[in-house]
Design a protein around this motif. Sequence first.
Motif, PDB file in Angstrom:
ATOM      1  N   MET A 198      -3.783 -13.889  -3.326  1.00  0.00           N
ATOM      2  CA  MET A 198      -2.711 -14.529  -4.090  1.00  0.00           C
ATOM      3  C   MET A 198      -1.606 -13.558  -4.490  1.00  0.00           C
ATOM      4  SD  MET A 198      -3.349 -17.796  -4.334  1.00  0.00           S
ATOM      5  CE  MET A 198      -2.461 -18.413  -5.777  1.00  0.00           C
ATOM      6  N   LEU A 199      -1.949 -12.308  -4.756  1.00  0.00           N
ATOM      7  CA  LEU A 199      -0.970 -11.336  -5.255  1.00  0.00           C
ATOM      8  C   LEU A 199      -0.519 -10.330  -4.189  1.00  0.00           C
ATOM      9  CD1 LEU A 199      -2.478 -10.583  -8.780  1.00  0.00           C
ATOM     10  CD2 LEU A 199      -0.561 -12.086  -8.218  1.00  0.00           C
ATOM     11  N   ILE A 200      -0.869 -10.588  -2.958  1.00  0.00           N
ATOM     12  CA  ILE A 200      -0.442  -9.676  -1.895  1.00  0.00           C
ATOM     13  C   ILE A 200       1.080  -9.671  -1.782  1.00  0.00           C
ATOM     14  CG2 ILE A 200      -0.354  -9.394   0.621  1.00  0.00           C
ATOM     15  CD1 ILE A 200      -3.280 -10.160   0.727  1.00  0.00           C
ATOM     16  N   ASP A 201       1.658  -8.462  -1.754  1.00  0.00           N
ATOM     17  CA  ASP A 201       3.093  -8.302  -1.499  1.00  0.00           C
ATOM     18  C   ASP A 201       3.260  -7.069  -0.615  1.00  0.00           C
ATOM     19  OD1 ASP A 201       2.711  -6.111  -3.173  1.00  0.00           O
ATOM     20  OD2 ASP A 201       3.710  -7.023  -4.907  1.00  0.00           O
ATOM     21  N   ASP A 202       4.480  -6.651  -0.366  1.00  0.00           N
ATOM     22  CA  ASP A 202       4.706  -5.525   0.545  1.00  0.00           C
ATOM     23  C   ASP A 202       4.088  -4.237   0.031  1.00  0.00           C
ATOM     24  OD1 ASP A 202       6.012  -7.086   2.368  1.00  0.00           O
ATOM     25  OD2 ASP A 202       8.042  -6.569   1.687  1.00  0.00           O
ATOM     26  N   ASP A 203       4.107  -4.054  -1.290  1.00  0.00           N
ATOM     27  CA  ASP A 203       3.506  -2.841  -1.858  1.00  0.00           C
ATOM     28  C   ASP A 203       2.012  -2.815  -1.587  1.00  0.00           C
ATOM     29  OD1 ASP A 203       3.339  -0.443  -3.525  1.00  0.00           O
ATOM     30  OD2 ASP A 203       2.347  -1.750  -4.976  1.00  0.00           O
ATOM     31  N   VAL A 204       1.341  -3.931  -1.795  1.00  0.00           N
ATOM     32  CA  VAL A 204      -0.096  -4.028  -1.530  1.00  0.00           C
ATOM     33  C   VAL A 204      -0.376  -3.774  -0.053  1.00  0.00           C
ATOM     34  CG1 VAL A 204      -2.082  -5.584  -1.471  1.00  0.00           C
ATOM     35  CG2 VAL A 204      -0.565  -5.574  -3.470  1.00  0.00           C
ATOM     36  N   ILE A 205       0.384  -4.410   0.808  1.00  0.00           N
ATOM     37  CA  ILE A 205       0.186  -4.266   2.252  1.00  0.00           C
ATOM     38  C   ILE A 205       0.354  -2.812   2.680  1.00  0.00           C
ATOM     39  CG2 ILE A 205       1.128  -4.844   4.519  1.00  0.00           C
ATOM     40  CD1 ILE A 205       1.792  -7.632   3.390  1.00  0.00           C
ATOM     41  N   ASP A 206       1.443  -2.192   2.269  1.00  0.00           N
ATOM     42  CA  ASP A 206       1.723  -0.814   2.695  1.00  0.00           C
ATOM     43  C   ASP A 206       0.677   0.166   2.171  1.00  0.00           C
ATOM     44  OD1 ASP A 206       3.932  -1.753   4.013  1.00  0.00           O
ATOM     45  OD2 ASP A 206       5.357  -1.192   2.432  1.00  0.00           O
ATOM     46  N   PHE A 207       0.335   0.030   0.881  1.00  0.00           N
ATOM     47  CA  PHE A 207      -0.632   0.951   0.291  1.00  0.00           C
ATOM     48  C   PHE A 207      -2.023   0.744   0.880  1.00  0.00           C
ATOM     49  CE2 PHE A 207      -3.687   2.457  -2.814  1.00  0.00           C
ATOM     50  CZ  PHE A 207      -3.164   3.689  -3.174  1.00  0.00           C
ATOM     51  N   ALA A 208      -2.447  -0.505   0.980  1.00  0.00           N
ATOM     52  CA  ALA A 208      -3.790  -0.800   1.492  1.00  0.00           C
ATOM     53  C   ALA A 208      -3.918  -0.382   2.956  1.00  0.00           C
ATOM     54  CB  ALA A 208      -4.104  -2.277   1.330  1.00  0.00           C
ATOM     55  N   ASN A 209      -2.877  -0.595   3.729  1.00  0.00           N
ATOM     56  CA  ASN A 209      -2.953  -0.223   5.132  1.00  0.00           C
ATOM     57  C   ASN A 209      -2.926   1.281   5.333  1.00  0.00           C
ATOM     58  OD1 ASN A 209      -3.204  -2.844   5.937  1.00  0.00           O
ATOM     59  ND2 ASN A 209      -1.069  -3.114   6.531  1.00  0.00           N
ATOM     60  N   LYS A 210      -2.464   1.997   4.349  1.00  0.00           N
ATOM     61  CA  LYS A 210      -2.495   3.456   4.404  1.00  0.00           C
ATOM     62  C   LYS A 210      -3.825   4.002   3.889  1.00  0.00           C
ATOM     63  CE  LYS A 210      -0.409   7.609   2.412  1.00  0.00           C
ATOM     64  NZ  LYS A 210       0.414   8.147   1.312  1.00  0.00           N
ATOM     65  N   LEU A 243      -2.193 -17.905   3.243  1.00  0.00           N
ATOM     66  CA  LEU A 243      -2.222 -17.769   4.697  1.00  0.00           C
ATOM     67  C   LEU A 243      -1.079 -16.909   5.240  1.00  0.00           C
ATOM     68  CD1 LEU A 243      -3.733 -18.445   7.263  1.00  0.00           C
ATOM     69  CD2 LEU A 243      -2.300 -20.480   7.491  1.00  0.00           C
ATOM     70  N   PRO A 244       0.181 -17.167   4.854  1.00  0.00           N
ATOM     71  CA  PRO A 244       1.242 -16.301   5.375  1.00  0.00           C
ATOM     72  C   PRO A 244       1.100 -14.849   4.933  1.00  0.00           C
ATOM     73  CG  PRO A 244       2.145 -18.066   3.965  1.00  0.00           C
ATOM     74  CD  PRO A 244       0.672 -18.254   4.031  1.00  0.00           C
ATOM     75  N   LYS A 245       0.548 -14.646   3.729  1.00  0.00           N
ATOM     76  CA  LYS A 245       0.329 -13.281   3.241  1.00  0.00           C
ATOM     77  C   LYS A 245      -0.731 -12.575   4.091  1.00  0.00           C
ATOM     78  CE  LYS A 245       1.376 -14.524  -1.590  1.00  0.00           C
ATOM     79  NZ  LYS A 245       2.293 -13.484  -2.090  1.00  0.00           N
ATOM     80  N   PHE A 246      -1.811 -13.282   4.405  1.00  0.00           N
ATOM     81  CA  PHE A 246      -2.860 -12.700   5.238  1.00  0.00           C
ATOM     82  C   PHE A 246      -2.338 -12.372   6.638  1.00  0.00           C
ATOM     83  CE2 PHE A 246      -6.669 -14.751   2.805  1.00  0.00           C
ATOM     84  CZ  PHE A 246      -6.561 -13.764   1.845  1.00  0.00           C
ATOM     85  N   LYS A 247      -1.550 -13.267   7.194  1.00  0.00           N
ATOM     86  CA  LYS A 247      -1.000 -13.031   8.534  1.00  0.00           C
ATOM     87  C   LYS A 247      -0.148 -11.772   8.550  1.00  0.00           C
ATOM     88  CE  LYS A 247      -0.981 -17.658  10.577  1.00  0.00           C
ATOM     89  NZ  LYS A 247      -0.128 -18.720  11.167  1.00  0.00           N
ATOM     90  N   ARG A 248       0.711 -11.628   7.546  1.00  0.00           N
ATOM     91  CA  ARG A 248       1.575 -10.454   7.476  1.00  0.00           C
ATOM     92  C   ARG A 248       0.749  -9.184   7.269  1.00  0.00           C
ATOM     93  NH1 ARG A 248       6.597  -8.572   6.784  1.00  0.00           N
ATOM     94  NH2 ARG A 248       7.034  -7.047   5.152  1.00  0.00           N
ATOM     95  N   PHE A 249      -0.247  -9.284   6.406  1.00  0.00           N
ATOM     96  CA  PHE A 249      -1.134  -8.157   6.124  1.00  0.00           C
ATOM     97  C   PHE A 249      -1.770  -7.655   7.419  1.00  0.00           C
ATOM     98  CE2 PHE A 249      -3.811  -6.637   2.313  1.00  0.00           C
ATOM     99  CZ  PHE A 249      -4.110  -5.439   2.929  1.00  0.00           C
TER     100      PHE A 249
END
Length: 461
Positions: A198-210, A243-249
């Motif tokens: 629910m709270l996924i955003d670009d900061d979460v994506i970038d940090f988590a993927n790193k 769903l769109p957040k997960f896809k982007r993630f």
Amino acid sequence: MNKLVHQYKLNGYNIVLDTCSGSVHAVDEVAYDIIELYEKSEKETIVRTVLTKYADRSDVTEEEILLCLEDIQALADQGRLFTKDEYENLAMDFKNNSSVVKALCLHVAHTCNLNCSYCFASQGKYQGERALMTFEVGKQALDYLIAHSGSRVNLEVDFFGGEPLMDWEVVKKLVAYAREQEPIHNKNFRFTLTTNGMLIDDDVIDFANKEMHNVVLSLDGRKEIHDHLRKTITGQGSYDTILPKFKRFVEKRGGKDYYMRGTFTHNNVDFTNDLFHMADMGFTELSMEPVVCDPSDPYALTEEDLPKLFEQYEILAKEMLRRKKAGNGFEFYHYILDLENGPCVYKRITGCGSGTEYMAVTPWGELFPCHQFVGDSKYSLGNVWDGVKNTGIQDEFRHCNAYAREECRDCWAKMYCSGGCAANAYHATGSVRGVYEYGCKLFKKRIECAIMMKVAENCEE
């Protein structure tokens, strides 16, 4: 000593598993029958029985049967069939000699922004108060892990909840602190994040993927299935939001590990359709777990569901083989099986290490054997400042292994489940050394399917 051999037929294959060596044999029908008779009957009886059964087949002769018996004896001599079980004493020695902590599950948030009906954590509160872990508590937990990890280099930390993204800034600070400690103590931290999205955003994506070695994304599959039980606090479905957040993630994650993790219930015993739905949307790393709940709950799995679930696991395995051959395959967590270089003997017979090598930490720094015991005062082990004080409970978990239960000793699947989940056993029977029979039946079916898939892939080569 027990010698465990499991035979079954699936998807046109006759499969023989030698439990203690891990050897898998795909054989024809005649050899399958001879192996079944091998330790129960004399040679002459086996020949007579097989000749009678296959009287209409000219290729089944006494000479061929005797040659097959020689091959079976050769496999036994090589330790690949009818292998003796010599691991029981090792199981206790391994556990008694283990004093190293390898992993912690940090409950950074005992609160959640969803209100899932089947949540074992009572919507993140774990039968207690809502709370967020402070950096100071999390730091002490990491210090505790480092101090009790001995010479082990690789350490694992799961950020869990509730919903850990509700304490995201603390998560980032804890990761940074751990990275600072790595060169000082010769450690390597591997982090996992579990989130409802629910709270996924670009900061979460970038940090988590790193920084996150693995990410677990909660999705139950089809929109109507997901939204039925995974609702927001206001009662709205969460599918369209996440769903769109997960896809982007996942698109930005590259080749790093992740799992789409769902739960199936009595409402969707056709759970393969939920897995196929996720695969069709491009998600390739999938997991789907059976719900574990009070049998009186309307979504609880029933005995009548079992044959349907067995069929679903077979459907899944066959479809996965078909898709892999077609070039659009996906992974299913419970079917990932390495028959050549799988888990070491230690892991096979001692299990997950809950309560000894692995513990959960509450927002207040209290230690529990794992996340499924959090909130149960009987299973409070101590805290991250003073360490484990409830050594009696820890000893109880130290004795959980593939040989701790009488029902497991002669079970062909024990080297794959390591005695099963202590939490599921406790919630089903009231004892961590009990047996959650429903879960056992599903587990065995999954292993049979996973082995069949390996046989099918090898036969294709």
